[in-house]
Scaffold this motif. Structure first.
Motif, PDB file in Angstrom:
ATOM      1  N   LYS A 359       6.625  -4.208 -22.814  1.00  0.00           N
ATOM      2  CA  LYS A 359       7.362  -2.850 -23.270  1.00  0.00           C
ATOM      3  C   LYS A 359       7.452  -2.830 -24.433  1.00  0.00           C
ATOM      4  O   LYS A 359       6.468  -1.796 -25.664  1.00  0.00           O
ATOM      5  N   GLU A 360       7.393  -4.133 -25.887  1.00  0.00           N
ATOM      6  CA  GLU A 360       7.573  -3.945 -27.361  1.00  0.00           C
ATOM      7  C   GLU A 360       5.916  -3.770 -26.989  1.00  0.00           C
ATOM      8  O   GLU A 360       5.651  -3.513 -28.440  1.00  0.00           O
ATOM      9  N   PHE A 361       4.993  -4.984 -27.145  1.00  0.00           N
ATOM     10  CA  PHE A 361       3.397  -4.551 -26.759  1.00  0.00           C
ATOM     11  C   PHE A 361       3.070  -3.399 -26.860  1.00  0.00           C
ATOM     12  O   PHE A 361       2.350  -3.085 -27.495  1.00  0.00           O
ATOM     13  N   ALA A 362       3.726  -3.153 -25.698  1.00  0.00           N
ATOM     14  CA  ALA A 362       3.246  -1.303 -26.053  1.00  0.00           C
ATOM     15  C   ALA A 362       3.388  -0.048 -26.404  1.00  0.00           C
ATOM     16  O   ALA A 362       2.500   0.431 -27.455  1.00  0.00           O
ATOM     17  N   GLU A 363       4.461  -0.843 -27.161  1.00  0.00           N
ATOM     18  CA  GLU A 363       5.235   0.512 -28.129  1.00  0.00           C
ATOM     19  C   GLU A 363       4.761   0.666 -29.163  1.00  0.00           C
ATOM     20  O   GLU A 363       4.061   1.299 -29.855  1.00  0.00           O
ATOM     21  N   ARG A 364       4.586  -1.058 -29.483  1.00  0.00           N
ATOM     22  CA  ARG A 364       3.494  -1.594 -31.082  1.00  0.00           C
ATOM     23  C   ARG A 364       2.385  -0.773 -31.017  1.00  0.00           C
ATOM     24  O   ARG A 364       1.837  -0.313 -32.330  1.00  0.00           O
ATOM     25  N   THR A 365       1.238  -1.219 -29.938  1.00  0.00           N
ATOM     26  CA  THR A 365       0.073  -0.615 -29.641  1.00  0.00           C
ATOM     27  C   THR A 365       0.013   0.930 -29.957  1.00  0.00           C
ATOM     28  O   THR A 365      -0.745   1.131 -30.869  1.00  0.00           O
ATOM     29  N   ALA A 366       0.958   2.163 -29.265  1.00  0.00           N
ATOM     30  CA  ALA A 366       0.826   3.530 -29.818  1.00  0.00           C
ATOM     31  C   ALA A 366       1.189   3.895 -31.254  1.00  0.00           C
ATOM     32  O   ALA A 366       0.479   4.576 -31.345  1.00  0.00           O
ATOM     33  N   LEU A 367       2.052   2.682 -31.734  1.00  0.00           N
ATOM     34  CA  LEU A 367       2.461   3.279 -33.325  1.00  0.00           C
ATOM     35  C   LEU A 367       1.110   3.171 -33.471  1.00  0.00           C
ATOM     36  O   LEU A 367       1.073   4.052 -34.669  1.00  0.00           O
ATOM     37  N   PHE A 368       0.432   2.064 -33.104  1.00  0.00           N
ATOM     38  CA  PHE A 368      -0.506   1.637 -34.355  1.00  0.00           C
ATOM     39  C   PHE A 368      -1.731   3.172 -34.541  1.00  0.00           C
ATOM     40  O   PHE A 368      -2.302   3.261 -35.090  1.00  0.00           O
ATOM     41  N   GLN A 369      -2.048   3.541 -32.829  1.00  0.00           N
ATOM     42  CA  GLN A 369      -3.010   4.020 -32.506  1.00  0.00           C
ATOM     43  C   GLN A 369      -3.087   4.765 -33.529  1.00  0.00           C
ATOM     44  O   GLN A 369      -3.620   5.841 -33.972  1.00  0.00           O
ATOM     45  N   GLU A 370      -1.444   5.701 -33.656  1.00  0.00           N
ATOM     46  CA  GLU A 370      -1.177   6.505 -34.105  1.00  0.00           C
ATOM     47  C   GLU A 370      -0.812   7.297 -35.231  1.00  0.00           C
ATOM     48  O   GLU A 370      -1.683   8.073 -35.924  1.00  0.00           O
ATOM     49  N   ALA A 371      -0.360   5.958 -36.474  1.00  0.00           N
ATOM     50  CA  ALA A 371      -0.438   6.126 -37.561  1.00  0.00           C
ATOM     51  C   ALA A 371      -1.411   5.696 -38.137  1.00  0.00           C
ATOM     52  O   ALA A 371      -1.698   6.096 -39.257  1.00  0.00           O
ATOM     53  N   LEU A 372      -2.687   4.837 -37.633  1.00  0.00           N
ATOM     54  CA  LEU A 372      -3.766   4.501 -38.251  1.00  0.00           C
ATOM     55  C   LEU A 372      -5.113   4.957 -37.932  1.00  0.00           C
ATOM     56  O   LEU A 372      -5.867   5.090 -38.440  1.00  0.00           O
ATOM     57  N   ASP A 373      -4.742   6.272 -36.848  1.00  0.00           N
ATOM     58  CA  ASP A 373      -5.892   6.719 -35.685  1.00  0.00           C
ATOM     59  C   ASP A 373      -7.304   5.556 -35.648  1.00  0.00           C
ATOM     60  O   ASP A 373      -8.350   5.573 -36.231  1.00  0.00           O
ATOM     61  N   VAL A 374      -7.003   4.914 -34.705  1.00  0.00           N
ATOM     62  CA  VAL A 374      -7.659   3.596 -34.619  1.00  0.00           C
ATOM     63  C   VAL A 374      -7.297   3.326 -33.104  1.00  0.00           C
ATOM     64  O   VAL A 374      -6.712   4.478 -32.613  1.00  0.00           O
ATOM     65  N   ASP A 375      -8.689   2.507 -32.786  1.00  0.00           N
ATOM     66  CA  ASP A 375      -8.931   2.954 -30.379  1.00  0.00           C
ATOM     67  C   ASP A 375      -7.924   2.000 -30.085  1.00  0.00           C
ATOM     68  O   ASP A 375      -7.140   1.162 -30.841  1.00  0.00           O
TER      69      ASP A 375
END
Length: 561
Positions: A359-375
């Motif tokens: 769950k933490e991995f998914a949340e952090r992944t989503a955070l980086f995707q949205e904040a950095l605009d990366v895949d």
């Protein structure tokens, strides 16, 4: 003791004093002094309370002397004409008189009346009882931590009164082993855990449920403990049911656990029999906290331990099938382990830990995707490499990003630029929200207040420096209140930030200094020499992972600073 005639046989008086002193285990001089005071009080009752009458009994011959004293005082200090004499009057009869000089006369023996006899008896009884109590206190005050043998004198509402020979002890109901019943005249062994001096006499507090009782029993059964070769570091008990004891050997050639167990369990069984078949887990103590916690949770197996030193809490991960064993019946095993180690122990299963990590991995992944605009692939790589927040990425050394497989310096530079842009936008948005909530600029100047904290304070209605200074620690961190007879959790203004108690206290202190309510404390400059390898005082909580393989636990301690 008879006081009818104070001119009675002198040897008889001494014999009575000696008999009372021997019976009460007190000094004969104390008994004689109490008799002197009793007769003195009776004489004052006969001749007048204002007279200075003194009584002296020769401790060798038993001869009694009753005298009346008059003291010379300056004329202006004359207050009692029966016990004092002015200097002017004294000089008329004695040319050598001076202030402070005493005149005395011997009074004849007299018979005590019924009231005076009763009064004398009361004085002697009271003084002898006081001396007896003081003797008992002196006898037992240095025996705290010892095991004593006694006889049950009486049982009152579950409390056991024990005759200790030279004193009387009390074992309260909560200090006895459950289901253990004592009858009058039963022999009993108990542990002295406290001796208190009280008005009704010394209170010798006994226990059979105290951890020290079990430790002392082992010291009696195990010579190595008595000699100091083996040391008992801590004990936790659920009296009458189960106990845990941590031991350490100061001699590498001696196994502390084996020595306490004894040949075929003979030593531990002797203690178990005294404790009404209480099951005892003997555990090897370790200076490494994580290893010690793993040992304390035996017989359960442990996969991983995560320590939070600031909160004195530890999270223990166990295999799913080991959960009930680790917790124990009604939480007994984990409770005893917590008492033994001094840490608050939280137990979760491997599946729960895995689910949380995913769950933490998914949340952090989503955070980086949205904040950095990366895949998703890039975001997952960053999380895998240990980046947990945008701040970590924005201010870390660029080379730490560039060394990630598939990244180069240009990629690292671009990611950091995007991270910083995101933080700037977020800060601007939060600042606008802060102003909208009415939080004054001065709040941001207080040490420890960040922009997110300022916004959270505004949401909670804390808008000025004075508002923050007026808060209590529980109002910041959250706490409990009694409402309608129930204990209800009340959230704190900054509860989501997980501030420690010292951090919350410092925040309030800084606000009160800024508000001018108190002066800033003077910090003295102290030179501190740090040896190589020392940790900074503001280090984050130590996180230790223990991978258990083949029953052996290897500690891998990581301290983030």
């Amino acid at each position: 003791m008879s006081f009818t005639g104070i001119s009675a046989n002198r040897q008889e008086l001494l014999q009575i004093a000696e008999a009372v002193a021997r019976e009460k285990s007190i000094d004969k001089s104390v008994v004689i002094a109490s008799i002197e005071e009793a007769i003195q009080k009776a004489a004052r009752s006969r001749y007048g309370a204002d007279h200075d009458i003194r009584v002296f009994i020769d401790p060798k011959s038993g001869e009694m002397t009753i005298t009346r004293h008059v003291t010379v005082v300056p004329d202006e200090e004359l207050e009692n004409e029966y016990a004092q004499k002015s200097l002017t009057e004294a000089l008329k009869d004695d040319k050598e008189a001076f202030a402070g000089k005493e005149y005395s006369e011997i009074l004849p023996p007299f018979e005590l009346g019924r009231v005076q006899t009763q009064m004398a008896r009361q004085v002697v009884t009271h003084k002898v009882r006081e001396a007896e109590r003081e003797h008992q206190y002196e006898e037992f005050k240095d025996r705290v931590g010892d095991i004593v043998n006694g006889t049950v004198r009486r049982v009152e509402y579950g409390n056991v009164i024990v005759d200790l020979g030279k004193g009387e002890g009390i074992m309260r109901r909560d200090q006895s082993i459950p289901r253990e019943a004592f009858q009058v005249n039963d022999r009993i062994r108990a542990y002295i855990y406290d001796v208190r001096r009280e008005t009704k006499g010394p209170q010798i507090m006994l226990s059979r449920a105290h951890g020290g009782f079990m430790a002392k029993l082992f010291a009696q059964e195990v010579p190595e403990i008595y000699d100091g070769v083996i040391e008992i570091k801590s004990v936790s008990r659920d009296p009458g049911s189960r106990a845990k004891m941590a031991v350490l050997s100061n001699d590498n050639s001696i196994d502390p656990v084996g020595a306490c167990v004894g040949m075929r369990g003979s030593r531990v069984q002797a203690v178990v029999a005294e404790l009404q078949n209480e099951k005892i887990d003997i555990i090897q103590w370790s200076p490494d906290e994580a290893t010690f916690i793993v040992n304390a949770l035996a017989p359960a197996e442990v996969s991983k331990v995560v320590l939070d030193e600031e909160e004195d809490r530890v999270e223990v991960v166990v295999p799913d099938e080991q959960l009930s064993l680790a917790i124990g019946r009604r939480g007994q095993n984990v409770r005893l382990a917590s008492q033994l180690t001094g840490w608050q122990v939280d137990i979760i299963t491997e599946s729960q830990d895995s689910e949380r990590r995913q769950k933490e991995f998914a949340e952090r992944t989503a955070l980086f995707q949205e904040a950095l605009d990366v895949d998703e692939v890039i975001a997952q790589l960053l999380v895998t490499e240990g980046f947990t927040s945008i701040e970590d990425l924005a201010f870390v050394d660029e080379n730490e990003i560039a060394v990630i497989e598939g990244f180069d310096e240009d990629t690292a530079s671009e990611l950091q630029a995007r991270a910083r842009d995101f933080l700037e936008r977020e800060t601007a948005e939060q600042d606008a929200k802060r102003k909208e909530l009415g939080v004054e600029d001065g709040v941001l100047d207080i040490q420890g207040v960040t922009m997110p904290i300022a916004v959270a304070l505004g949401v909670a209605g804390v808008k000025t420096i004075e508002d923050l200074a007026d808060l209590a620690t529980d109002e910041i961190r959250g706490g409990f209140e009694q409402k309608g007879g129930e204990r209800v959790r009340v959230p704190g203004a900054l509860e989501s930030f997980n501030l420690s108690v010292p951090d919350a206290e410092n925040l309030i202190l800084n606000a009160r200094i800024a508000a001018g309510w108190i002066e800033a404390p003077v910090v003295e400059e102290v030179e501190e020499a740090y040896e190589e390898g020392d940790l900074a005082a503001d280090a984050d909580a130590e996180v230790t992972d223990l991978e258990v393989e083949g029953g052996e636990a290897d500690a891998d301690a990581t301290t983030e600073q």
